[in-house]
Design an enzyme around this catalytic site. Structure first.
Site, PDB file in Angstrom:
ATOM      1  CE  LYS A 190      -1.791   2.955   1.810  1.00 25.12           C
ATOM      2  NZ  LYS A 190      -1.394   4.292   1.640  1.00 25.12           N
ATOM      3  CD  GLU A 266      12.970   0.586   8.215  1.00 27.43           C
ATOM      4  OE1 GLU A 266      12.392   0.992   7.345  1.00 27.43           O
ATOM      5  OE2 GLU A 266      13.202  -0.638   8.378  1.00 27.43           O
ATOM      6  CB  CYS A 300      13.464   9.105   8.131  1.00 22.37           C
ATOM      7  SG  CYS A 300      14.323   7.819   7.181  1.00 22.37           S
ATOM      8  CD  GLU A 403       9.246  13.040  10.814  1.00 23.54           C
ATOM      9  OE1 GLU A 403       8.834  12.307  11.795  1.00 23.54           O
ATOM     10  OE2 GLU A 403      10.414  12.853  10.310  1.00 23.54           O
TER      11      GLU A 403
HETATM   12  P1  NAD Z   1       1.964   8.616   7.282  1.00 20.26           P
HETATM   13  O1  NAD Z   1       2.275   8.025   8.328  1.00 20.26           O
HETATM   14  O2  NAD Z   1       1.218   9.711   7.268  1.00 20.26           O
HETATM   15  O3  NAD Z   1       2.012   7.602   6.123  1.00 20.26           O
HETATM   16  C1  NAD Z   1       2.453   6.224   5.699  1.00 20.26           C
HETATM   17  C2  NAD Z   1       2.057   5.391   5.161  1.00 20.26           C
HETATM   18  O4  NAD Z   1       1.131   4.867   5.947  1.00 20.26           O
HETATM   19  C3  NAD Z   1       0.807   5.635   3.954  1.00 20.26           C
HETATM   20  O5  NAD Z   1       0.843   4.676   2.628  1.00 20.26           O
HETATM   21  C4  NAD Z   1      -0.523   6.602   4.868  1.00 20.26           C
HETATM   22  O6  NAD Z   1      -1.168   5.875   4.019  1.00 20.26           O
HETATM   23  C5  NAD Z   1      -0.443   4.745   5.822  1.00 20.26           C
HETATM   24  N1  NAD Z   1      -0.876   5.287   6.478  1.00 20.26           N
HETATM   25  C6  NAD Z   1      -1.107   6.615   7.008  1.00 20.26           C
HETATM   26  N2  NAD Z   1      -2.507   6.338   7.938  1.00 20.26           N
HETATM   27  C7  NAD Z   1      -3.369   5.145   8.392  1.00 20.26           C
HETATM   28  C8  NAD Z   1      -3.805   4.165   9.145  1.00 20.26           C
HETATM   29  N3  NAD Z   1      -4.168   4.497  10.404  1.00 20.26           N
HETATM   30  N4  NAD Z   1      -3.446   2.698   8.766  1.00 20.26           N
HETATM   31  C9  NAD Z   1      -3.077   2.549   8.051  1.00 20.26           C
HETATM   32  N5  NAD Z   1      -2.416   3.050   7.519  1.00 20.26           N
HETATM   33  C10 NAD Z   1      -2.308   4.126   7.620  1.00 20.26           C
HETATM   34  O7  NAD Z   1       4.185   9.653   7.006  1.00 20.26           O
HETATM   35  P2  NAD Z   1       4.041   9.880   5.466  1.00 20.26           P
HETATM   36  O8  NAD Z   1       3.646  11.599   5.504  1.00 20.26           O
HETATM   37  O9  NAD Z   1       3.663   9.285   4.187  1.00 20.26           O
HETATM   38  O10 NAD Z   1       5.612   9.816   5.471  1.00 20.26           O
HETATM   39  C11 NAD Z   1       6.651  10.701   6.763  1.00 20.26           C
HETATM   40  C12 NAD Z   1       7.065   9.669   7.843  1.00 20.26           C
HETATM   41  O11 NAD Z   1       7.242   9.152   7.776  1.00 20.26           O
HETATM   42  C13 NAD Z   1       7.798  11.235   8.564  1.00 20.26           C
HETATM   43  O12 NAD Z   1       7.519  10.953   9.796  1.00 20.26           O
HETATM   44  C14 NAD Z   1       9.587   9.541   8.686  1.00 20.26           C
HETATM   45  O13 NAD Z   1      10.689   9.903   9.424  1.00 20.26           O
HETATM   46  C15 NAD Z   1       9.264   8.447   8.452  1.00 20.26           C
HETATM   47  N6  NAD Z   1       9.711   7.911   7.551  1.00 20.26           N
HETATM   48  C16 NAD Z   1      10.647   7.280   8.417  1.00 20.26           C
HETATM   49  C17 NAD Z   1      11.950   6.030   8.078  1.00 20.26           C
HETATM   50  C18 NAD Z   1      12.314   5.294   8.878  1.00 20.26           C
HETATM   51  O14 NAD Z   1      12.842   4.758   8.021  1.00 20.26           O
HETATM   52  N7  NAD Z   1      12.380   5.281  10.138  1.00 20.26           N
HETATM   53  C19 NAD Z   1      11.931   6.514   6.553  1.00 20.26           C
HETATM   54  C20 NAD Z   1      11.148   7.192   4.729  1.00 20.26           C
HETATM   55  C21 NAD Z   1       9.971   7.745   6.388  1.00 20.26           C
END
Ligand code: NAD
Length: 500
Positions: A190, A266, A300, A403
């Protein structure tokens, strides 16, 4: 305040983008879906395509297909899976230029940061590395005093839901798909709603590589009350590898609890970039530019909290601001001269601007940036923000704690090693950190004291797929990479053999 320079031209790719009619990929077929959402190009906010919003039936169809495919994929010799994944990786290489362009349309990142030889190569290597790992890893055995033999068998878990964010979508998709598939699980991916194009292209290449129907599925949609949430609740899904915000991780953990799914998270980060007075100044400046502004700071692993030891503080800051002005050029992401792309969407831009305003209100000084670049049409409608360096903040200020996920960094002086460690560890996150010094003993001491899943000494974002990757505290649960991915993506069984 120092002025930021912009990259000059508007490219054809930006003026006349293609239209992407993105589909789900379910059970080996491309599916149109019932409802759709628009895809926007972050550099202009123009609509460049549409993607289906996964409904309950589509999610259920994908999970059923993955469950059915698991019967043969999970028992197929790892060597055969390896051959298919290698073919898939090879197709990624053959389509490297196209994938690099797609990633820029999806994310708004400068095309130069999608260098096929580096970025797309890693996208392919994620598959090959784990495909090879799956045929070479060993197993434990224990001989008992009575001659009985215990050995450990690993088996795939089942259907894996892989939920990815928008910031490095291609890289993170295969980072999860590689081990999930290589160790015999089947997958429903997804991708983030802002960046669906790359996942659709990956499905086309998986299809061409000959992955059997149902082994790899892609369902598009949003998170809450949509495809993401539906997957996390589905009883047919056995494990979830999620990368995204820490708060989303908490929701997913709750949603997954009733069906006791295995989880790997992550999550967010707020890395410190600690520069000691004995660091090589020019090198520290270049490392800091990357740690601050790579991927528009929507990264991240970034190091947006610069901590500089006082004797070097003024010199470093002057040189860092100057290098930012000379080298970080916002502009058309398809212009090879551009080194800073557009933020993912207008709401995110507003969120990042909110933090700059907050810092200003608290008396901080914005040394460069803080405003939006003046770019020609149609880029003037994109989500651009100048690289921003802020000083005069306190470690406890929100701007230093939360962040921001944009091209905004804070710089703070420190005196002692202990003080630097305390500030670096004084946040809720613990994903990564950078330590810059020429003193080997100090590098070891500080790296060992930091609460971070990864510490880079005198460099930034160097990755070896064998090492554990993940975060401490609010930055994650579990580790992936090498043996750690094997642990997460396989069930483990003890078989005890009698000798009589
Ligand atoms: P997000 O949490 O908003 O969304 C990530 C994914 O989760 C998307 O596909 C979204 O549709 C899905 N999602 C959102 N709510 C959900 C729910 N309730 N149930 C199931 N799926 C759900 O994150 P984002 O804004 O897309 O990405 C940015 C974040 O990702 C930042 O916090 C960043 O630090 C983190 N990140 C972490 C790493 C790592 O390796 N630790 C790597 C890249 C990004």
């Amino acid at each position: 305040m120092t002025q930021v320079q912009t990259a000059g031209q508007v490219t054809e790719a930006t003026l006349r983008p293609p239209f992407f009619n993105v589909q789900h990929y379910i059970n080996g077929a491309f599916v149109e879906g019932q409802r759709h959402f628009e895809i926007h190009y972050p550099a202009t906010n123009e609509v460049i395509g549409r993607a289906p919003e996964g409904q309950a039936e589509e999610v259920a169809a994908a999970v059923s297909a993955a469950q059915a495919a698991f019967k043969s994929w999970g028992t197929m010799p790892a060597r055969q899976r390896r051959a298919l994944l290698h073919r898939f990786a090879q197709l990624i290489r053959e389509h490297a230029e196209e994938l690099a362009r797609i990633e820029t349309y999806d994310v708004g990142r400068p095309i130069r940061e999608n260098n096929p030889a580096i970025y797309i190569e890693r996208v392919a290597w994620n598959l090959e590395f784990f495909a090879d790992f799956a045929v070479t890893h060993g197993s434990e055995a224990y001989l008992m005093d009575n001659g009985y033999v215990n050995y450990v068998q690993r088996m795939p878990v089942g259907v894996a839901a892989l939920i990815t964010p928008w910031n490095v979508p291609l890289l993170l998709a295969t980072w999860k798909m590689g081990p999930a598939l290589a160790f015999g699980n089947t997958v429903v991916l997804k991708p983030a709603e802002f960046t669906p194009i790359g996942a659709w292209k990956l499905a086309q290449l998986a299809h061409e590589a000959g992955l059997p129907p149902g082994v790899f599925n892609v369902v598009h949609g949003f998170g809450p009350d949509s495809a993401g949430a539906l997957l996390t609740q589905h009883p047919g899904v056995r494990l979830i590898s999620f990368t995204g915000e820490s708060n989303t991780g908490k929701h997913i953990m709750q949603a997954a609890a009733p069906t006791l799914k295995r989880l790997s998270f992550e999550l967010g980060g707020k890395g410190a970039n600690i520069i000691f007075a004995d660091a090589d100044l020019e090198r520290a400046v270049q490392i800091s530019l990357r740690a601050s502004f790579f991927n528009q700071g929507e990264f991240c692993l970034a190091g947006p909290r610069l901590l500089v030891q006082r004797p070097l503080y003024e010199t470093f800051l002057e040189r860092f601001v100057q290098a930012t002005r000379e080298q970080i050029r916002p502009g058309d992401p398809f212009d090879p001269d551009t080194t800073l792309g557009a933020l993912i969407h207008p709401d995110h831009l507003k969120r990042v601007q909110f933090y700059i305003e907050l810092a200003r209100q608290q008396g901080a000084r914005v040394l460069i940036g803080g405003d939006r670049p003046e770019l020609p049409s149609p880029l003037d409608r994109g989500n651009f923000l100048n690289p921003t360096i802020i000083e005069g903040v306190q470690p406890t200020d929100r701007v230093c704690q939360e962040e921001i996920f944009g091209p905004v960094v804070t710089v703070l002086p420190f005196d002692t090693e202990e003080e630097a460690i305390a500030i670096a560890n004084g946040v809720a996150y613990g994903l990564s950190a950078v330590v810059q010094t020429r003193d080997a003993g100090r590098a070891v001491r500080v790296a060992q004291a930091l609460e971070a899943g990864t510490v880079w000494v005198n460099d930034f974002f160097v990755r070896d797929l064998r090492v554990p990757f993940g975060g401490m505290k609010q930055s994650g649960i579990g580790r992936e990479g090498g043996q750690y991915s094997l642990e997460f993506y396989t069930e483990i069984k003890n078989i005890c053999l009698a000798n009589q």
